[in-house]
Scaffold this motif. Structure first.
Motif, PDB file in Angstrom:
ATOM      1  N   ARG A  87       0.690  -1.147   0.037  1.00  0.00           N
ATOM      2  CA  ARG A  87       0.185  -0.153   0.055  1.00  0.00           C
ATOM      3  C   ARG A  87       0.850   1.286   0.067  1.00  0.00           C
ATOM      4  N   PRO A 168      -8.140  -0.798  -4.098  1.00  0.00           N
ATOM      5  CA  PRO A 168      -7.983   0.119  -3.042  1.00  0.00           C
ATOM      6  C   PRO A 168      -9.495   1.071  -3.074  1.00  0.00           C
ATOM      7  N   GLU A 169     -10.036   0.930  -4.150  1.00  0.00           N
ATOM      8  CA  GLU A 169     -11.336   1.804  -4.190  1.00  0.00           C
ATOM      9  C   GLU A 169     -12.343   1.180  -3.284  1.00  0.00           C
ATOM     10  N   GLU A 171     -11.799   0.296  -0.265  1.00  0.00           N
ATOM     11  CA  GLU A 171     -11.620   0.894   1.045  1.00  0.00           C
ATOM     12  C   GLU A 171     -12.037   2.381   0.825  1.00  0.00           C
ATOM     13  N   GLU A 172     -12.031   2.905  -0.251  1.00  0.00           N
ATOM     14  CA  GLU A 172     -12.580   4.297  -0.213  1.00  0.00           C
ATOM     15  C   GLU A 172     -13.893   4.517  -0.133  1.00  0.00           C
ATOM     16  N   ALA A 173     -14.582   3.364  -0.782  1.00  0.00           N
ATOM     17  CA  ALA A 173     -15.895   3.155  -0.929  1.00  0.00           C
ATOM     18  C   ALA A 173     -16.572   2.954   0.353  1.00  0.00           C
ATOM     19  N   ALA A 175     -15.267   4.194   3.180  1.00  0.00           N
ATOM     20  CA  ALA A 175     -15.042   5.449   3.981  1.00  0.00           C
ATOM     21  C   ALA A 175     -16.005   6.372   3.503  1.00  0.00           C
ATOM     22  N   CYS A 176     -16.502   6.357   2.405  1.00  0.00           N
ATOM     23  CA  CYS A 176     -17.582   7.419   1.606  1.00  0.00           C
ATOM     24  C   CYS A 176     -18.900   6.882   2.314  1.00  0.00           C
ATOM     25  N   ARG A 181     -11.684   3.869   9.870  1.00  0.00           N
ATOM     26  CA  ARG A 181     -10.478   3.276   9.269  1.00  0.00           C
ATOM     27  C   ARG A 181     -10.562   1.597   9.952  1.00  0.00           C
ATOM     28  N   THR A 184     -13.101  -0.344   8.372  1.00  0.00           N
ATOM     29  CA  THR A 184     -12.660  -0.701   7.150  1.00  0.00           C
ATOM     30  C   THR A 184     -11.645  -1.878   7.156  1.00  0.00           C
TER      31      THR A 184
END
Length: 278
Positions: A87, A168-169, A171-173, A175-176, A181, A184
């Motif tokens: 990462r 990684p998207e 993880e971003e989803a 978070a959104c 953290r 996730t």
């Protein structure tokens, strides 16, 4: 027609399956069966006396207990190493990535000598630890350190490709959608990695249980103190007590198989659960 189509989907299945069974039989099943055949020379009372002797039980306890502990440490440390290598981008990342494979390529005797030199009472790490009253070389703690050293690549190399394929998207989803953290990590990332994590843990444990070369140099090899089961088997062979050696080997084989079987079932369950959730 559909049957022909199914047969053509796997060309050479009969030949490859036959070669697979032959190879597994010659290389694995027949040698392992030889252990049980040789052990059968013992009566049940003799077998029980051998495996329940104080020295044998202590050696088995040291081997399996420290192997499980080392595999757990490698599991935790391996996940951190994998996360950093996959990462993040930092100077020297490729060098660190290559260092992980050193225990794979290093002869076990060399690893044992290096660890013994490092953790001896006058070694670079052994001296300051000795001042704190901690002795590593020639103790069970030294065995533990050696098992960690030889097992860490199994966790890293098993989990690394799975984490690389994890977008990684995701993880971003998460978070959104309002996940923290830690949420996730434990609800998105860990479940996806769990099959690979369990596989790496099983491989690290199996390697530690059977490790001999690197351990005997740093263990001290004192009966009922720091003697591992593989060393006891070698000692029995040197004494021409072949049936005794195979009896201990059968116990190690059986216990290791049961533990790995359970871990494989957990891996299958985690993989099925992840697919169902997906």
């Amino acid at each position: 027609m559909s049957g022909a189509a199914r047969r053509s989907a796997l060309p050479g299945f009969g030949l490859t399956m036959g070669l697979t069974l032959m190879w597994l039989s010659l290389m694995i099943l027949i040698p392992l069966a030889g252990l049980f055949v040789k052990t059968a020379e013992l009566s049940l009372d003799q077998f029980i006396d051998i495996i329940t002797s104080r020295r044998t039980l202590h050696a088995l306890k040291v081997s399996f207990g420290l192997s499980l502990a080392a595999a757990l440490v490698n599991l935790f440390a391996g996940l951190i190493i994998v996360w950093a290598l996959v990462r993040y981008r930092f100077p020297g990342r490729r060098i660190f990535d290559a260092i992980v494979d050193i225990p794979f390529a290093l002869p076990t005797a060399v690893a044992g000598i290096a660890l013994t030199t490092l953790f001896a009472q006058k070694g670079w790490l052994g001296a300051p630890l000795a001042e704190l009253g901690i002795k590593v070389a020639f103790t069970p703690l030294g065995i533990f350190v050696a098992m960690i050293f030889i097992g860490i690549p199994f966790v890293v190399r098993t989990v690394q490709p799975v984490l690389q394929d994890l977008d990684p998207e995701i993880e971003e989803a998460a978070a959104c959608l309002g996940a923290s953290r830690w949420q996730t990590v434990f609800r998105v990332i860990i479940p996806s990695l769990m099959p690979a994590v369990l596989t790496g843990f099983a491989l690290a444990f199996a390697r530690a249980v059977g490790e001999y070369g690197s351990v005997i140099f740093i263990a001290g090899n004192l009966p009922n103190v720091s003697e591992i089961a593989p060393l006891l088997i070698v000692i029995r062979l040197s004494e021409f007590r072949y049936a005794d050696a195979t009896a201990i080997a059968v116990v190690m084989l059986t216990v290791a198989f049961l533990i790995i079987f359970v871990l494989n079932r957990l891996q299958h369950w985690a993989q099925t659960r992840a697919l169902t959730a997906g």
